[in-house]
Design a protein around this motif. Structure first.
Motif, PDB file in Angstrom:
ATOM      1  N   GLY A  17       0.798  -1.227   0.000  1.00 33.94           N
ATOM      2  CA  GLY A  17       0.000   0.000   0.000  1.00 33.94           C
ATOM      3  C   GLY A  17       0.823   1.265   0.000  1.00 33.94           C
ATOM      4  N   VAL A  18       2.139   1.128   0.017  1.00 39.53           N
ATOM      5  CA  VAL A  18       3.067   2.265   0.004  1.00 39.53           C
ATOM      6  C   VAL A  18       4.231   1.888  -0.902  1.00 39.53           C
ATOM      7  CG1 VAL A  18       2.490   3.035   2.336  1.00 39.53           C
ATOM      8  CG2 VAL A  18       4.321   1.380   1.998  1.00 39.53           C
ATOM      9  N   GLY A  53       6.133   5.375  -9.192  1.00 43.87           N
ATOM     10  CA  GLY A  53       6.545   6.176  -8.040  1.00 43.87           C
ATOM     11  C   GLY A  53       7.864   6.884  -8.257  1.00 43.87           C
ATOM     12  N   SER A  54       8.244   7.072  -9.517  1.00 45.68           N
ATOM     13  CA  SER A  54       9.549   7.634  -9.838  1.00 45.68           C
ATOM     14  C   SER A  54       9.806   8.981  -9.175  1.00 45.68           C
ATOM     15  CB  SER A  54       9.687   7.770 -11.356  1.00 45.68           C
ATOM     16  OG  SER A  54      10.893   8.403 -11.705  1.00 45.68           O
ATOM     17  N   ALA A  55       8.815   9.871  -9.170  1.00 45.90           N
ATOM     18  CA  ALA A  55       9.021  11.216  -8.611  1.00 45.90           C
ATOM     19  C   ALA A  55       9.365  11.151  -7.135  1.00 45.90           C
ATOM     20  CB  ALA A  55       7.773  12.073  -8.834  1.00 45.90           C
ATOM     21  N   ASP A 205      -2.306  -4.988   7.127  1.00 43.01           N
ATOM     22  CA  ASP A 205      -1.830  -3.967   8.051  1.00 43.01           C
ATOM     23  C   ASP A 205      -2.614  -2.697   7.759  1.00 43.01           C
ATOM     24  OD1 ASP A 205      -0.400  -2.086   9.573  1.00 43.01           O
ATOM     25  OD2 ASP A 205       1.413  -3.296   9.413  1.00 43.01           O
ATOM     26  N   PRO A 206      -3.737  -2.482   8.445  1.00 38.78           N
ATOM     27  CA  PRO A 206      -4.617  -1.371   8.107  1.00 38.78           C
ATOM     28  C   PRO A 206      -4.040   0.002   8.402  1.00 38.78           C
ATOM     29  CG  PRO A 206      -5.326  -2.423  10.130  1.00 38.78           C
ATOM     30  CD  PRO A 206      -4.236  -3.279   9.563  1.00 38.78           C
ATOM     31  N   ALA A 207      -3.062   0.081   9.292  1.00 39.61           N
ATOM     32  CA  ALA A 207      -2.516   1.395   9.642  1.00 39.61           C
ATOM     33  C   ALA A 207      -0.991   1.319   9.705  1.00 39.61           C
ATOM     34  CB  ALA A 207      -3.081   1.861  10.986  1.00 39.61           C
ATOM     35  N   PRO A 208      -0.349   1.087   8.567  1.00 41.95           N
ATOM     36  CA  PRO A 208       1.101   0.943   8.570  1.00 41.95           C
ATOM     37  C   PRO A 208       1.806   2.261   8.883  1.00 41.95           C
ATOM     38  CG  PRO A 208       0.311   1.070   6.331  1.00 41.95           C
ATOM     39  CD  PRO A 208      -0.899   1.009   7.222  1.00 41.95           C
ATOM     40  N   HIS A 209       2.939   2.150   9.536  1.00 43.89           N
ATOM     41  CA  HIS A 209       3.751   3.332   9.818  1.00 43.89           C
ATOM     42  C   HIS A 209       5.044   3.193   9.050  1.00 43.89           C
ATOM     43  CE1 HIS A 209       5.829   6.590  11.773  1.00 43.89           C
ATOM     44  NE2 HIS A 209       6.764   5.768  12.195  1.00 43.89           N
TER      45      HIS A 209
END
Length: 224
Positions: A17-18, A53-55, A205-209
Motif C-alpha cells: 500500500g506504500v 513512483g519515480s518522482a 496492516d490497516p494502519a502501517p507506519h
C-alpha cells in the motif's frame, strides 16, 4: 570485460500500500540500501529502473552516477528490462540483473558470479543458493535479443530453457524479497521469512507506519 549492473525497481507494491522503495531499512530508504550494494560492485555502468513512483523515489533516494530508466508500465506487469536495454552502453559484454527489493544480496555474490562468467563465453549465469537458483543473474550480450522480447521481468527465467547456463555457488539460502508487511518486519528484525511461494494478502496492516527521511534528499544529477 565491460559489465553493466541492472537494478530492477519499477514494480509497485500493491500488498504494502506504500512505495516499497522508500521503506526504512538500516537508516535509509530500502532502494537506497540495495543501490549502495550495487555501487559497491564496481560496475562499469549502473542502471536502475523506476515505475509509477519515480518522482517520490527521486526525491528521497540518492541516484548520483546512476542511469535511470522510467518504466511506468511495470505496474501492469510489463517488463522493465526491455526499456532498460536501450540505455545499456554499447561496450557492454553483459548485464548483471539485481532486484531492488532484495537487500540480502551482497557484492561478494555478484563478484563470484562475474568471475565465473568472465572466462569462456557464458550466455547465462545463475546464482545457485542452498535452496535453489536466484539473483543476481548474468545475461551476456548474445541473449539481449531474447531479453528484448520479455513480457514481464519474471520471464527472465524462461531464457534458461533456450541457452546454456553456468550455475555459480552462492552462500546460504536465497535472500528474501520484501513484498508484504510480514517480509518487511522479519527482514528488518533479522529473521528470514519461511520458504514458500509468495502468498498475496498474507498480512493485512490497516494502519502501517512508514518512517521516511525527515527531509527529501537534494535531487542529484543522473548519468545519461
Amino acid at each position: 570485460m565491460f559489465v553493466t549492473g541492472l537494478l530492477l525497481a519499477a514494480e509497485s507494491s500493491p500488498h504494502l500500500g506504500v512505495p516499497w522503495q522508500l521503506l526504512a531499512y538500516h537508516g535509509e530508504p530500502l532502494l537506497g540500501s540495495t543501490l549502495e550494494t550495487a555501487r559497491e560492485c564496481g560496475f562499469d555502468q549502473l542502471i536502475v529502473t523506476l515505475g509509477s513512483g519515480s518522482a517520490q523515489v527521486r526525491d528521497h533516494v540518492d541516484l548520483d552516477g546512476v542511469r535511470v530508466v522510467d518504466s511506468p508500465h511495470a505496474d501492469t506487469g510489463s517488463s522493465s528490462i526491455v526499456p532498460a536495454l536501450d540505455a545499456v552502453d554499447r561496450r557492454t559484454d553483459g548485464v548483471v540483473v539485481l532486484l531492488g527489493d532484495q537487500p540480502g544480496i551482497t557484492s561478494a555474490t555478484v563478484w563470484s558470479l562475474v568471475a565465473e562468467v568472465a572466462g569462456p563465453a557464458t550466455p547465462l549465469g545463475i546464482s545457485q543458493y542452498d535452496d535453489g537458483p536466484g539473483h543476481p543473474v548474468w545475461c551476456a550480450r548474445e541473449v539481449f535479443g531474447d531479453l528484448g522480447q520479455l513480457r514481464s521481468d519474471d520471464d527472465l527465467w524462461k531464457l534458461t530453457d533456450h541457452h546454456p547456463i553456468t550455475q555459480v555457488d552462492a552462500i546460504g539460502n536465497i535472500p528474501p524479497r520484501i513484498r508484504t508487511w510480514d517480509d518487511y518486519r522479519r527482514t528488518v528484525s533479522g529473521h528470514t521469512p519461511s520458504p514458500g511461494p509468495f502468498a498475496p494478502g498474507a498480512l493485512e496492516d490497516p494502519a502501517p507506519h512508514i518512517p521516511l527521511p525527515t527531509h527529501p534528499r537534494r535531487r542529484r544529477r543522473t548519468t545519461h
